[in-house]
Design a protein around this motif. Structure first.
Motif, PDB file in Angstrom:
ATOM      1  N   ILE A   1      -5.361   6.917  -0.879  1.00 52.12           N
ATOM      2  CA  ILE A   1      -4.652   5.709  -1.297  1.00 52.12           C
ATOM      3  C   ILE A   1      -4.080   5.963  -2.687  1.00 52.12           C
ATOM      4  O   ILE A   1      -4.827   6.200  -3.643  1.00 52.12           O
ATOM      5  N   LEU A   2      -2.762   5.914  -2.820  1.00 54.59           N
ATOM      6  CA  LEU A   2      -2.122   6.171  -4.110  1.00 54.59           C
ATOM      7  C   LEU A   2      -2.009   4.909  -4.958  1.00 54.59           C
ATOM      8  O   LEU A   2      -2.173   4.945  -6.177  1.00 54.59           O
ATOM      9  N   GLU A   3      -1.710   3.778  -4.298  1.00 50.35           N
ATOM     10  CA  GLU A   3      -1.498   2.541  -5.049  1.00 50.35           C
ATOM     11  C   GLU A   3      -1.742   1.350  -4.131  1.00 50.35           C
ATOM     12  O   GLU A   3      -1.422   1.380  -2.939  1.00 50.35           O
ATOM     13  N   VAL A   4      -2.317   0.294  -4.704  1.00 51.82           N
ATOM     14  CA  VAL A   4      -2.463  -1.001  -4.030  1.00 51.82           C
ATOM     15  C   VAL A   4      -2.039  -2.050  -5.039  1.00 51.82           C
ATOM     16  O   VAL A   4      -2.554  -2.087  -6.161  1.00 51.82           O
ATOM     17  N   ARG A   5      -1.086  -2.882  -4.661  1.00 54.97           N
ATOM     18  CA  ARG A   5      -0.624  -3.950  -5.559  1.00 54.97           C
ATOM     19  C   ARG A   5      -0.203  -5.138  -4.712  1.00 54.97           C
ATOM     20  O   ARG A   5      -0.051  -5.041  -3.493  1.00 54.97           O
ATOM     21  N   ASP A   6      -0.021  -6.263  -5.370  1.00 55.45           N
ATOM     22  CA  ASP A   6       0.488  -7.434  -4.667  1.00 55.45           C
ATOM     23  C   ASP A   6       1.915  -7.154  -4.221  1.00 55.45           C
ATOM     24  O   ASP A   6       2.736  -6.664  -5.009  1.00 55.45           O
ATOM     25  N   ALA A   7       2.216  -7.453  -2.966  1.00 50.59           N
ATOM     26  CA  ALA A   7       3.590  -7.304  -2.475  1.00 50.59           C
ATOM     27  C   ALA A   7       4.430  -8.449  -3.026  1.00 50.59           C
ATOM     28  O   ALA A   7       3.936  -9.567  -3.212  1.00 50.59           O
ATOM     29  N   THR A   8       5.681  -8.165  -3.301  1.00 53.97           N
ATOM     30  CA  THR A   8       6.586  -9.217  -3.765  1.00 53.97           C
ATOM     31  C   THR A   8       6.986 -10.102  -2.582  1.00 53.97           C
ATOM     32  O   THR A   8       6.840  -9.718  -1.414  1.00 53.97           O
TER      33      THR A   8
ATOM     34  N   VAL B   1       0.851  -1.191   0.000  1.00 54.88           N
ATOM     35  CA  VAL B   1       0.000   0.000   0.000  1.00 54.88           C
ATOM     36  C   VAL B   1       0.886   1.241   0.000  1.00 54.88           C
ATOM     37  O   VAL B   1       1.866   1.323   0.742  1.00 54.88           O
ATOM     38  N   SER B   2       0.534   2.188  -0.817  1.00 48.81           N
ATOM     39  CA  SER B   2       1.196   3.491  -0.849  1.00 48.81           C
ATOM     40  C   SER B   2       0.115   4.537  -0.634  1.00 48.81           C
ATOM     41  O   SER B   2      -0.904   4.529  -1.322  1.00 48.81           O
ATOM     42  N   LEU B   3       0.337   5.433   0.345  1.00 49.80           N
ATOM     43  CA  LEU B   3      -0.700   6.423   0.645  1.00 49.80           C
ATOM     44  C   LEU B   3      -0.098   7.740   1.123  1.00 49.80           C
ATOM     45  O   LEU B   3       1.047   7.810   1.535  1.00 49.80           O
ATOM     46  N   THR B   4      -0.938   8.767   1.038  1.00 44.11           N
ATOM     47  CA  THR B   4      -0.594  10.069   1.604  1.00 44.11           C
ATOM     48  C   THR B   4      -1.445  10.276   2.844  1.00 44.11           C
ATOM     49  O   THR B   4      -2.483   9.628   3.013  1.00 44.11           O
ATOM     50  N   TYR B   5      -1.013  11.160   3.712  1.00 52.28           N
ATOM     51  CA  TYR B   5      -1.871  11.569   4.830  1.00 52.28           C
ATOM     52  C   TYR B   5      -1.350  12.844   5.454  1.00 52.28           C
ATOM     53  O   TYR B   5      -0.166  13.165   5.362  1.00 52.28           O
ATOM     54  N   ASP B   6      -2.260  13.562   6.071  1.00 50.39           N
ATOM     55  CA  ASP B   6      -1.945  14.643   6.994  1.00 50.39           C
ATOM     56  C   ASP B   6      -2.339  14.137   8.366  1.00 50.39           C
ATOM     57  O   ASP B   6      -3.429  13.594   8.539  1.00 50.39           O
ATOM     58  N   LEU B   7      -1.472  14.309   9.346  1.00 47.48           N
ATOM     59  CA  LEU B   7      -1.762  13.874  10.714  1.00 47.48           C
ATOM     60  C   LEU B   7      -1.876  15.089  11.613  1.00 47.48           C
ATOM     61  O   LEU B   7      -0.984  15.932  11.640  1.00 47.48           O
ATOM     62  N   ARG B   8      -2.987  15.161  12.317  1.00 42.74           N
ATOM     63  CA  ARG B   8      -3.218  16.241  13.269  1.00 42.74           C
ATOM     64  C   ARG B   8      -3.582  15.636  14.615  1.00 42.74           C
ATOM     65  O   ARG B   8      -4.173  14.563  14.689  1.00 42.74           O
ATOM     66  N   VAL B   9      -3.199  16.348  15.689  1.00 41.38           N
ATOM     67  CA  VAL B   9      -3.628  15.963  17.028  1.00 41.38           C
ATOM     68  C   VAL B   9      -4.982  16.613  17.261  1.00 41.38           C
ATOM     69  O   VAL B   9      -5.142  17.816  17.058  1.00 41.38           O
ATOM     70  N   VAL B  10      -5.961  15.813  17.658  1.00 38.85           N
ATOM     71  CA  VAL B  10      -7.305  16.330  17.910  1.00 38.85           C
ATOM     72  C   VAL B  10      -7.248  17.342  19.052  1.00 38.85           C
ATOM     73  O   VAL B  10      -6.641  17.089  20.099  1.00 38.85           O
TER      74      VAL B  10
END
Length: 198
Positions: A144-151, A9-18
């Motif tokens: 979610i940028l990409e989902v593929r089978d892991a090698t 899985v390849s993804l982006t995110y912004d993380l904030r403290v509530v």
């Protein structure tokens, strides 16, 4: 392709403290995404569970209460250590061991950990070994940028990496090892977050 066990899985995110005025404390961008093998036990379990089934191009918003993230602050993890254990060649390194600095340490069992220096006195150094985000509720927003089978190699690289992840000195790899490394997360403040279970 949907996120399931042994998918890369390849993804982006912004993380904030509530409740922290919405300040962003960590970010994974399209140029420097978080890459991990799903189901390898590297990410925070609740974070990972809420990603299951998502496909490439899908956005997500995840709220994690502190007990599902890095836990409550443990007062037993705030300890005083003899100042002499920080001596090198008879000298105390006050450039590294000073209030506000995070110092890499090792437990008697050989586990690597980071301690935040809270106070330095004549005889002792008071340190906090809680995760920097302990006691905090977290909010992730990303895509979610990409989902593929892991090698097979990527899956094998995750074996024994249960303590890896961003900023932990684990065996993470931005190229798809287990969790993220310092280059796969651009951070405003180095908290070792990334949804990683470190």
């Amino acid at each position: 392709m949907a996120i399931t066990k042994n998918k890369m899985v390849s993804l982006t995110y912004d993380l904030r403290v509530v409740g922290a005025d919405g300040e962003m404390i960590e970010q994974a961008t399209a140029e420097r995404p978080l890459n991990f093998v799903y189901g390898a036990g590297i990410m925070l379990p609740k974070f990972e569970a809420l990603l299951e089934g998502l496909e490439q191009g899908k956005s997500f918003e995840i709220n994690l209460a502190c007990e599902d993230a890095y836990g409550e602050v443990d007062e037993n993890a705030i300890i005083e250590l003899p100042k002499n254990i920080f001596m090198i060649d008879g000298n105390f390194d006050d450039e590294i061991v000073k209030v506000g600095n995070t110092v890499p340490m090792m437990s008697t069992s050989g586990q690597r950990m980071n301690g935040l220096v809270l106070n330095v006195s004549d005889d002792v150094v008071k340190m906090d070994f809680n995760h920097p985000l302990a006691g905090e509720d977290l909010f992730f927003k990303g895509e979610i940028l990409e989902v593929r089978d892991a090698t097979d190699e990527e899956i094998a690289a995750t074996v024994g990496c249960g303590s890896g992840g961003c900023g932990s000195g684990g065996c993470g790899s931005g190229e798809g090892g287990c969790g993220c490394d310092d280059e796969s997360c651009s951070t405003e403040k180095s908290h070792g977050g990334c949804g990683c279970g470190c």
